[in-house]
Design an enzyme around this catalytic site. Structure first.
Site, PDB file in Angstrom:
ATOM      1  CB  CYS A 135      -0.968  -0.007   1.169  1.00 29.35           C
ATOM      2  SG  CYS A 135      -0.272  -0.730   2.667  1.00 29.35           S
ATOM      3  CD  GLN A 162       3.176   1.704   6.642  1.00 27.33           C
ATOM      4  OE1 GLN A 162       4.369   1.751   6.371  1.00 27.33           O
ATOM      5  NE2 GLN A 162       2.475   0.610   6.429  1.00 27.33           N
ATOM      6  NE  ARG A 264       0.388  -1.026  11.587  1.00 29.08           N
ATOM      7  CZ  ARG A 264       0.226  -1.376  10.314  1.00 29.08           C
ATOM      8  NH1 ARG A 264      -0.383  -0.570   9.448  1.00 29.08           N
ATOM      9  NH2 ARG A 264       0.674  -2.544   9.874  1.00 29.08           N
ATOM     10  CG  HIS A 271      -0.750   3.437   5.044  1.00 27.24           C
ATOM     11  ND1 HIS A 271      -1.440   3.243   6.216  1.00 27.24           N
ATOM     12  CD2 HIS A 271      -0.514   2.194   4.542  1.00 27.24           C
ATOM     13  CE1 HIS A 271      -1.630   1.940   6.413  1.00 27.24           C
ATOM     14  NE2 HIS A 271      -1.080   1.285   5.403  1.00 27.24           N
TER      15      HIS A 271
HETATM   16  P1  NAP Z   1      -8.464  -8.566   7.097  1.00 26.61           P
HETATM   17  O1  NAP Z   1      -9.257  -7.328   7.298  1.00 26.61           O
HETATM   18  O2  NAP Z   1      -7.800  -9.160   8.302  1.00 26.61           O
HETATM   19  O3  NAP Z   1      -9.422  -9.667   6.418  1.00 26.61           O
HETATM   20  C1  NAP Z   1      -8.963 -10.947   6.035  1.00 26.61           C
HETATM   21  C2  NAP Z   1     -10.013 -12.012   6.397  1.00 26.61           C
HETATM   22  O4  NAP Z   1     -10.135 -12.127   7.810  1.00 26.61           O
HETATM   23  C3  NAP Z   1     -11.429 -11.714   5.950  1.00 26.61           C
HETATM   24  O5  NAP Z   1     -11.588 -11.986   4.596  1.00 26.61           O
HETATM   25  C4  NAP Z   1     -12.231 -12.668   6.832  1.00 26.61           C
HETATM   26  O6  NAP Z   1     -12.236 -13.977   6.231  1.00 26.61           O
HETATM   27  C5  NAP Z   1     -11.410 -12.719   8.116  1.00 26.61           C
HETATM   28  N1  NAP Z   1     -11.961 -11.979   9.265  1.00 26.61           N
HETATM   29  C6  NAP Z   1     -11.842 -12.396  10.542  1.00 26.61           C
HETATM   30  N2  NAP Z   1     -12.400 -11.502  11.382  1.00 26.61           N
HETATM   31  C7  NAP Z   1     -12.883 -10.493  10.642  1.00 26.61           C
HETATM   32  C8  NAP Z   1     -13.589  -9.288  10.963  1.00 26.61           C
HETATM   33  N3  NAP Z   1     -13.860  -8.929  12.232  1.00 26.61           N
HETATM   34  N4  NAP Z   1     -13.951  -8.467   9.934  1.00 26.61           N
HETATM   35  C9  NAP Z   1     -13.655  -8.809   8.666  1.00 26.61           C
HETATM   36  N5  NAP Z   1     -13.004  -9.935   8.309  1.00 26.61           N
HETATM   37  C10 NAP Z   1     -12.611 -10.795   9.298  1.00 26.61           C
HETATM   38  O7  NAP Z   1      -7.313  -8.373   6.033  1.00 26.61           O
HETATM   39  P2  NAP Z   1      -7.044  -7.140   5.038  1.00 26.61           P
HETATM   40  O8  NAP Z   1      -6.473  -6.001   5.805  1.00 26.61           O
HETATM   41  O9  NAP Z   1      -8.235  -6.906   4.208  1.00 26.61           O
HETATM   42  O10 NAP Z   1      -5.833  -7.719   4.167  1.00 26.61           O
HETATM   43  C11 NAP Z   1      -6.011  -8.696   3.151  1.00 26.61           C
HETATM   44  C12 NAP Z   1      -4.719  -8.808   2.356  1.00 26.61           C
HETATM   45  O11 NAP Z   1      -4.471  -7.561   1.707  1.00 26.61           O
HETATM   46  C13 NAP Z   1      -3.475  -9.081   3.225  1.00 26.61           C
HETATM   47  O12 NAP Z   1      -2.595  -9.907   2.529  1.00 26.61           O
HETATM   48  C14 NAP Z   1      -2.865  -7.709   3.393  1.00 26.61           C
HETATM   49  O13 NAP Z   1      -1.469  -7.762   3.615  1.00 26.61           O
HETATM   50  C15 NAP Z   1      -3.187  -7.077   2.047  1.00 26.61           C
HETATM   51  N6  NAP Z   1      -3.260  -5.599   2.083  1.00 26.61           N
HETATM   52  C16 NAP Z   1      -3.930  -5.001   3.099  1.00 26.61           C
HETATM   53  C17 NAP Z   1      -4.015  -3.610   3.087  1.00 26.61           C
HETATM   54  C18 NAP Z   1      -4.737  -2.868   4.190  1.00 26.61           C
HETATM   55  O14 NAP Z   1      -4.649  -1.642   4.212  1.00 26.61           O
HETATM   56  N7  NAP Z   1      -5.452  -3.527   5.098  1.00 26.61           N
HETATM   57  C19 NAP Z   1      -3.436  -2.881   2.058  1.00 26.61           C
HETATM   58  C20 NAP Z   1      -2.781  -3.547   1.012  1.00 26.61           C
HETATM   59  C21 NAP Z   1      -2.719  -4.927   1.031  1.00 26.61           C
HETATM   60  P3  NAP Z   1     -13.492 -14.955   6.215  1.00 26.61           P
HETATM   61  O15 NAP Z   1     -14.681 -14.190   5.727  1.00 26.61           O
HETATM   62  O16 NAP Z   1     -13.103 -16.040   5.280  1.00 26.61           O
HETATM   63  O17 NAP Z   1     -13.644 -15.380   7.649  1.00 26.61           O
END
Ligand code: NAP
Length: 366
Positions: A135, A162, A264, A271
């Site tokens: 990001c 971030q 962070r 960010h």
């Molecule tokens: P995340 O919010 O932790 O979500 C990932 C998975 O966690 C969801 O699809 C869901 O899967 C599960 N989950 C468990 N508890 C949750 C809750 N309370 N709310 C929502 N989902 C929950 O991950 P993310 O930040 O979107 O990141 C996904 C990927 O993108 C990672 O590889 C990360 O490094 C990358 N990324 C993130 C960002 C960012 O700013 N966050 C930016 C660039 C890239 P189920 O529905 O299958 O349970």
């Protein structure tokens, strides 16, 4: 119509991707299937042309029925399921937000405003794996696109600030829990003086009752100068990504060094980055401003004055916005080739979901 499977659609990145795709009516161009690691069989989101039940994200046979898979589930999922699908002969297009495959030779890091032509070329050549960049890297490249395009940059040092949501949904909620804990303790001490309050809050944030399951440390009232794992170079993995990913996206012939400290902070979303930019030759501030301003439709130059900076160049002002502002631009006292800048972007939009949305559209049109 192509069958597109979505995994990780309820996480931070996935839910922003869903919002953007609904807003742009993208779902009318595909048959959508939603997968889950935790809610198989439950109702899928109500979306045009979508299958009504959630399928198992661990079922490679169901996944293999898709022409295109879009995963926002995270690196562990990609590490487990992607090689299995390829081993079992699935030949579809894999679009991913996780870092796992970014530096592989058979993957393209996608950032539409910067490398759209290269993505198109790669699709024509038959590439199958398209991954969103880190990001902060993507936001840095959109902000400094004009200077990179002119090959003016010798090196960049980036100090990042971030947001909590960059670590995922659970972490962002944990920051709010920490703030609630602070707010509750503060409300119970209405008459305490500032120093007494500082001592009490510092004790609270360092105590075992403070909620730190996800970050491992207090983020509220604090900053955490380490993101991701340790690298042999002494960098954090987040810091290591800046140079390797940016140079891969830009397809540079010789490496442009990019390095700094990733931190962070307790912002919810967006960010920020403080930049020191060393140009290859001296340039007038007005030339640098002009190049930055006109590079792409998303970058927005903010004048280097106090009122506009504090109004437009903060996470609170940029959250949920598509533009990537850059300001505090000035020549530094270090020398004529050195420029200072500060840039912010929504790490869930151009930092994550939007590059995936753009490449999905390109794939569907190819
Ligand atoms: P995340 O919010 O932790 O979500 C990932 C998975 O966690 C969801 O699809 C869901 O899967 C599960 N989950 C468990 N508890 C949750 C809750 N309370 N709310 C929502 N989902 C929950 O991950 P993310 O930040 O979107 O990141 C996904 C990927 O993108 C990672 O590889 C990360 O490094 C990358 N990324 C993130 C960002 C960012 O700013 N966050 C930016 C660039 C890239 P189920 O529905 O299958 O349970």
């Amino acid at each position: 119509m192509k069958r597109v499977g979505f995994i990780g659609w309820r996480g931070m990145v996935g839910s922003v991707l869903m919002e953007r795709m609904k807003a742009e009516n993208d779902f009318s161009q595909m048959e959508s299937y939603f997968f889950s690691t935790s809610q198989t069989g439950e109702a899928a989101p109500q979306i045009i042309n979508a299958h009504d039940k959630l399928l198992s994200a661990m079922d490679s046979k169901e996944l293999a029925k898709m022409d295109i898979l879009v995963s926002c589930q995270g690196g562990d999922y990609t590490t487990e399921m992607f090689p299995l699908l390829r081993k079992e002969g699935w030949n579809g297009i894999w679009i991913d937000a996780a870092s796992t495959l970014r530096m592989k030779d058979d993957s393209v890091i996608v950032l539409d405003p910067v490398n759209r032509d290269f993505i198109q070329e790669s699709l024509h050549k038959g590439m199958k794996n398209f991954v969103g960049g880190n990001c902060t890297v993507s936001l840095l490249l959109i902000a400094l696109h004009g200077l990179f395009k002119e090959n003016l940059i010798e090196w960049v040092s980036s100090m990042t600030y971030q947001a909590a949501s960059g670590a995922g949904a659970k972490n962002m909620i944990e920051l709010l829990d920490q703030m609630k804990s602070v707010g509750t303790a503060f409300a119970a001490q209405p008459a305490a003086g500032a120093l007494e309050l500082e001592k009490q809050m510092t004790t609270l944030m360092n105590s075992s009752e403070f909620p730190t399951t996800n970050f491992g440390h207090p983020l509220a009232l604090n900053v955490l100068p380490w993101i991701d794992s340790e690298m042999p170079s002494g960098q954090s993995k987040e810091e290591w990504k800046a140079q390797v990913e940016a140079n891969k996206i830009l397809q540079t012939k010789s490496i442009i060094p990019i390095d700094g400290t990733c931190v962070r902070v307790g912002a919810l979303r967006c960010h920020s980055q403080g930049l020191t930019i060393k140009l290859k030759k001296s340039a007038h501030l007005s030339t640098v401003e002009e190049l930055i301003r006109n590079a792409n439709p998303w970058v927005k130059l903010v004048s280097n004055n106090k009122p506009e900076t504090l109004k437009e160049l903060t996470p609170g002002a940029v959250s949920g916005k598509m533009h990537v502002p850059i300001g505090r631009l000035r020549q530094m006292t270090l020398g004529e080739e050195y420029f200072n800048a500060f840039t912010i972007g929504d790490q869930l939009l151009w930092g994550a979901a939007e590059p995936l949305r753009c490449v999905l559209k390109q794939v569907l049109q190819s």
